[in-house]
Design a protein around this motif. Structure first.
Motif, mmCIF file in Angstrom:
data_model
loop_
_atom_site.group_PDB
_atom_site.id
_atom_site.type_symbol
_atom_site.label_atom_id
_atom_site.label_comp_id
_atom_site.label_asym_id
_atom_site.label_seq_id
_atom_site.Cartn_x
_atom_site.Cartn_y
_atom_site.Cartn_z
ATOM 1 N N LYS A 201 -4.752 5.852 0.063
ATOM 2 C CA LYS A 201 -3.515 6.130 0.807
ATOM 3 C C LYS A 201 -3.587 7.440 1.580
ATOM 4 C CE LYS A 201 -1.122 5.483 -2.976
ATOM 5 N NZ LYS A 201 -0.006 5.393 -3.963
ATOM 6 N N PRO A 206 1.133 6.402 7.865
ATOM 7 C CA PRO A 206 2.404 6.079 7.209
ATOM 8 C C PRO A 206 2.769 4.611 7.418
ATOM 9 C CG PRO A 206 2.565 8.134 8.435
ATOM 10 C CD PRO A 206 1.253 7.524 8.809
ATOM 11 N N PRO A 208 5.746 1.308 6.365
ATOM 12 C CA PRO A 208 7.093 1.019 5.872
ATOM 13 C C PRO A 208 7.114 0.848 4.357
ATOM 14 C CG PRO A 208 6.547 -0.379 7.764
ATOM 15 C CD PRO A 208 5.288 0.331 7.357
ATOM 16 N N ARG A 209 8.231 1.199 3.746
ATOM 17 C CA ARG A 209 8.361 1.094 2.292
ATOM 18 C C ARG A 209 8.104 -0.341 1.812
ATOM 19 N NH1 ARG A 209 10.824 4.362 -1.438
ATOM 20 N NH2 ARG A 209 11.624 5.690 0.237
ATOM 21 N N LEU A 210 8.406 -1.308 2.665
ATOM 22 C CA LEU A 210 8.217 -2.709 2.323
ATOM 23 C C LEU A 210 6.759 -3.025 1.975
ATOM 24 C CD1 LEU A 210 9.692 -5.476 2.199
ATOM 25 C CD2 LEU A 210 8.986 -5.842 4.574
ATOM 26 N N THR A 212 4.668 -1.017 0.437
ATOM 27 C CA THR A 212 4.180 -0.214 -0.687
ATOM 28 C C THR A 212 3.393 -1.020 -1.720
ATOM 29 O OG1 THR A 212 5.968 1.403 -0.425
ATOM 30 C CG2 THR A 212 4.850 1.328 -2.559
ATOM 31 N N TRP A 216 -0.546 -0.386 -2.601
ATOM 32 C CA TRP A 216 -0.978 -0.086 -3.973
ATOM 33 C C TRP A 216 -2.135 -0.992 -4.362
ATOM 34 C CZ3 TRP A 216 -1.662 -2.802 -8.418
ATOM 35 C CH2 TRP A 216 -1.852 -2.062 -9.598
#
Length: 350
Positions: A201, A206, A208-210, A212, A216
């Motif tokens: 990472k 950067p 979007p949170r979507l 994540t 991972w």
């Protein structure tokens, strides 16, 4: 959408079509698992971790550091002779800043030290080969591997190390790492840095949170895949515990993923643009098969004569002496002049 034209290289540089360097370093495994493994293993050298930790660049601007690293190695493999000779020259100035006192031993360190440069060179070329073998094209033939290490000795001429110190066989490389083992150590700073560099990472833009959960998962596979390329003694020294089952699990997944990307030139460049944008103009002619202006393949000595550069071991001795005076005699921080100058060749620092 317009596509930026690919500018051809002036010549084939120092390796060219048919070289084992192009075969191995041209695979997508090189820029991801190969170089991730390289920068992690490098930190086992106490002098090198002191230099890296002192600059703070891997924490302050990890994507920039990775981008410049990929660009440099890509230049050595694929750029024309003029670009590589210039990059080798400016790299000496960059490393002239990385000097100081190693906190564990109290000894002086200097990133231009030939032994440190040989360690960087061999961990890079060895790591890229390991990644290629496990997740790319598979094991080279004995003749190809011997040629690969002969070509690594050519690349050594762009650093301050002695090409004669480059092993020419798999057994020779193994013996080199065995000789290095007693000199390697993992300090608290090294462990922290290695763990940081194993986080994919830090080099991704950067998102979007979507995304994540997806990030991972990608990070888990890349981290596990890199650790799987390391021998047991190196993992034990580094504090990495990973079951053999995980080693086996990640291999087919990464082979499939890398294979899909590597088989599609446009996708390959898109991934490069995402991870290391400054390297794209360097690798694009190779990936897309754009021929150079000339079919020449030079030797490093021919390039130095043609473009007027000194051997890296002899280059910029005045600058290096001034940095030593500033740091060891005057107690000041080293000058950033060489680092700033390098932006035009190795990519932006921002």
């Amino acid at each position: 959408m317009t596509t930026t034209p690919v500018e051809p290289m002036l010549d084939h540089g120092f390796f060219g079509p048919g070289s084992v360097t192009w075969k191995v370093w041209g695979h997508v495994t090189a820029a991801v698992t190969g170089l991730q493994r390289s920068v992690v293993v490098e930190e086992l050298d106490p002098a090198l971790i002191a230099a890296v930790d002192q600059t703070g660049a891997n924490y302050a601007r990890p994507r920039t550091r990775y981008d410049r690293t990929v660009r440099y190695f890509a230049m050595v493999a694929f750029a024309d002779s003029r670009k590589v000779a210039q990059a080798a020259d400016v790299l000496v100035k960059v490393h002239a800043k990385a000097i100081g006192v190693e906190p564990v031993s109290g000894n002086h360190y200097d990133a231009n030290d030939p032994h440190s440069q040989l360690w960087i060179l061999l961990t890079g070329w060895h790591s890229v080969l390991k990644a290629y073998e496990l997740y790319g094209g598979g094991r080279l033939t004995p003749a190809e591997e011997d040629r690969y290490w002969e070509e690594c000795a050519v690349a050594a001429e762009f650093q301050t190390c002695d090409p004669a110190g480059v092993p020419r066989t798999r057994d020779g490389v193994r013996e080199y790492f065995e000789r290095m083992r007693p000199r390697l150590a993992v300090s608290e700073a090294a462990r922290k840095m290695m763990d940081h560099l194993l986080t994919a990472k830090v080099v991704l833009p950067p998102a979007p949170r979507l995304l994540t959960p997806a990030l991972w998962l990608v990070n888990w596979f890349l981290r596990a895949g890199t650790i799987a390329t390391m021998p047991r003694w190196m993992r034990k020294l580094s504090g990495f515990t990973q079951p053999r089952l995980v080693d086996l699990l990640v291999r087919p997944v990464l082979r499939l993923g890398y294979g899909v990307v590597d088989g599609n030139p446009r996708l390959k460049l898109a991934v490069a643009r995402l991870l290391a944008p400054s390297a794209v103009p360097i690798i694009a002619p190779y990936v897309l098969g754009v021929p150079p202006v000339s079919d020449e393949i030079l030797t490093p000595a021919e390039a130095r004569r043609r473009y007027g550069y000194d051997k890296p071991a002899d280059a910029h001795r005045d600058i290096r002496a001034k940095q030593h005076q500033r740091v060891f005699a005057d107690g000041q921080a080293p000058s950033d002049d060489g680092l700033l100058e390098s932006q035009a060749v190795l990519g932006s620092l921002s």
